[in-house]
Design a protein around this motif. Structure first.
Motif, PDB file in Angstrom:
ATOM      1  N   ILE A 232      54.681  35.537  44.726  1.00 48.80           N
ATOM      2  CA  ILE A 232      53.712  36.632  44.738  1.00 48.80           C
ATOM      3  C   ILE A 232      54.276  37.832  45.497  1.00 48.80           C
ATOM      4  N   LYS A 233      54.877  37.556  46.640  1.00 45.96           N
ATOM      5  CA  LYS A 233      55.470  38.640  47.437  1.00 45.96           C
ATOM      6  C   LYS A 233      56.552  39.366  46.645  1.00 45.96           C
ATOM      7  N   ASP A 234      57.433  38.618  45.992  1.00 51.05           N
ATOM      8  CA  ASP A 234      58.485  39.231  45.177  1.00 51.05           C
ATOM      9  C   ASP A 234      57.898  40.075  44.054  1.00 51.05           C
ATOM     10  N   SER A 235      56.854  39.562  43.406  1.00 54.12           N
ATOM     11  CA  SER A 235      56.210  40.314  42.320  1.00 54.12           C
ATOM     12  C   SER A 235      55.587  41.601  42.836  1.00 54.12           C
ATOM     13  N   LEU A 236      54.966  41.534  44.013  1.00 53.27           N
ATOM     14  CA  LEU A 236      54.369  42.738  44.597  1.00 53.27           C
ATOM     15  C   LEU A 236      55.435  43.755  44.991  1.00 53.27           C
TER      16      LEU A 236
ATOM     17  N   ASP B 276      58.274  44.128  43.482  1.00 55.80           N
ATOM     18  CA  ASP B 276      58.675  44.726  42.199  1.00 55.80           C
ATOM     19  C   ASP B 276      57.650  45.749  41.725  1.00 55.80           C
ATOM     20  N   TYR B 277      56.366  45.408  41.863  1.00 58.04           N
ATOM     21  CA  TYR B 277      55.288  46.304  41.452  1.00 58.04           C
ATOM     22  C   TYR B 277      55.396  47.639  42.184  1.00 58.04           C
ATOM     23  N   PHE B 278      55.561  47.577  43.517  1.00 60.67           N
ATOM     24  CA  PHE B 278      55.656  48.811  44.296  1.00 60.67           C
ATOM     25  C   PHE B 278      56.923  49.598  43.960  1.00 60.67           C
TER      26      PHE B 278
ATOM     27  N   GLY C 113      56.998  55.564  43.962  1.00 63.08           N
ATOM     28  CA  GLY C 113      56.329  56.508  44.853  1.00 63.08           C
ATOM     29  C   GLY C 113      54.903  56.857  44.483  1.00 63.08           C
ATOM     30  N   ALA C 114      54.471  56.507  43.293  1.00 57.01           N
ATOM     31  CA  ALA C 114      53.084  56.775  42.904  1.00 57.01           C
ATOM     32  C   ALA C 114      52.160  55.893  43.741  1.00 57.01           C
ATOM     33  N   GLU C 115      50.946  56.353  43.955  1.00 57.82           N
ATOM     34  CA  GLU C 115      49.974  55.604  44.739  1.00 57.82           C
ATOM     35  C   GLU C 115      49.475  54.388  43.940  1.00 57.82           C
ATOM     36  N   PRO C 116      49.427  53.230  44.582  1.00 54.83           N
ATOM     37  CA  PRO C 116      48.876  52.050  43.899  1.00 54.83           C
ATOM     38  C   PRO C 116      47.357  52.166  43.792  1.00 54.83           C
TER      39      PRO C 116
ATOM     40  N   VAL D 293      44.965  47.126  44.161  1.00 51.98           N
ATOM     41  CA  VAL D 293      45.973  46.056  44.255  1.00 51.98           C
ATOM     42  C   VAL D 293      45.305  44.701  44.456  1.00 51.98           C
ATOM     43  N   TYR D 294      44.303  44.635  45.297  1.00 51.32           N
ATOM     44  CA  TYR D 294      43.620  43.367  45.563  1.00 51.32           C
ATOM     45  C   TYR D 294      43.074  42.751  44.275  1.00 51.32           C
ATOM     46  N   ASP D 295      42.298  43.524  43.528  1.00 56.13           N
ATOM     47  CA  ASP D 295      41.726  43.023  42.272  1.00 56.13           C
ATOM     48  C   ASP D 295      42.816  42.646  41.274  1.00 56.13           C
TER      49      ASP D 295
END
Length: 78
Positions: free
Chosen positions: A10-14, A16-18, A23-26, A29-31
């Motif tokens: 999960i940490k690795d996927s997050l 990658d997501y960021f 630089g765009a605002e997420p 993320v929780y949902d």
């Protein structure tokens, strides 16, 4: 070869997501994470419990009615 723990995946996927945001605002993320994890978790647990909702609810540590509601939300039962 060592096994990778769920939290590491999960940490690795997050991470990658960021990175993919460049630089765009997420947003929400929780949902996003809860929705991404909940359905496959329910699918696997229900399969392992041979479709027995009471057993699956016990394994998940949630009330059977809560499990049923989540299964309906994810369209895993009718």
């Amino acid at each position: 070869m060592s096994k990778k723990h769920i939290h590491d995946c999960i940490k690795d996927s997050l991470e990658d997501y960021f990175q993919d945001l460049r630089g765009a605002e997420p947003h929400a993320v929780y949902d996003m994470v809860v929705n991404a994890v909940e359905r496959p978790m329910l699918e696997v647990v229900m399969q392992r419990a041979d479709g027995n909702q009471s057993r699956a609810a016990e394994w998940l540590g949630i009330n059977r009615n809560t499990l049923r509601r989540k299964l309906l939300e994810h369209k895993l039962i009718k």
